[in-house]
Scaffold this motif. Structure first.
Motif: not given
Length: 165
Positions: A54-56, A92-97, A108-114, A140-147
């Motif tokens: 999926v692109g990572v 979707a990444m968190i659901d995948f995990a 719980r948290y995801i952050e995209f970096v360059d 970060s994206f917080d999966a629990e808060r979905e934001t």
């Protein structure tokens, strides 16, 4: 399709080396449950294989202090060339995990970096990811808060958890 051959060790190689060195030593503790280097190595390899589709390109996982649970898991994701954060849905990444890991072991948290900070031997310098921010939740994206956690969101979270909001 195979990914590019990287001039540095892959996350899998780094985790395998850490697992050989630290084995059953706890890497994360969450609500009293431990997650060892060995188990992280096994689980991350399974998830990494799927994430490549999926692109990572590279992921680095660090603990985020949590007052109620001890620690939460945060994944920094460096996307493959040509992919952008808009192409990859963090939920979707968190659901995948979560489909492949126990709930408390998935980020719980995801952050995209360059880019990811690296040593001269190209190992990811996770300590620089941790010491680079006052609050690891920010950005970060917080999966629990979905934001996505911005400074405004963080103030609301911290205010409501303290009984202010």
């Amino acid at each position: 399709m195979e990914g590019p051959i990287l001039p540095w060790p892959s996350l899998g190689h780094l985790l395998e080396a850490a697992a050989r060195e630290h084995g059953e030593k706890p890497l994360f503790v969450f609500e009293g449950e431990s997650l060892s280097f060995d188990e992280v190595n096994l689980r991350v390899n399974r998830v990494a294989n799927g994430l490549r589709t999926v692109g990572v390109a590279v992921a680095a996982v660090v603990p985020v202090p949590d007052p109620m649970r001890g620690e939460e898991v945060k994944a920094y994701l460096l996307l493959r060339e040509g992919a952008s954060g808009g192409d990859v849905e963090p939920a979707a990444m968190i659901d995948f995990a979560r489909e492949r890991l126990a709930h408390f072991k998935a980020p719980r948290y995801i952050e995209f970096v360059d880019e990811l900070p690296r040593t001269p031997s190209e190992r990811v310098e996770k300590h620089k990811l941790i010491e680079g921010k006052e609050d690891l939740r920010l950005g970060s994206f917080d999966a629990e808060r979905e934001t996505w956690i911005t400074e405004d969101v963080l103030r609301k979270i911290d205010g409501s958890e303290a009984g202010i909001g």
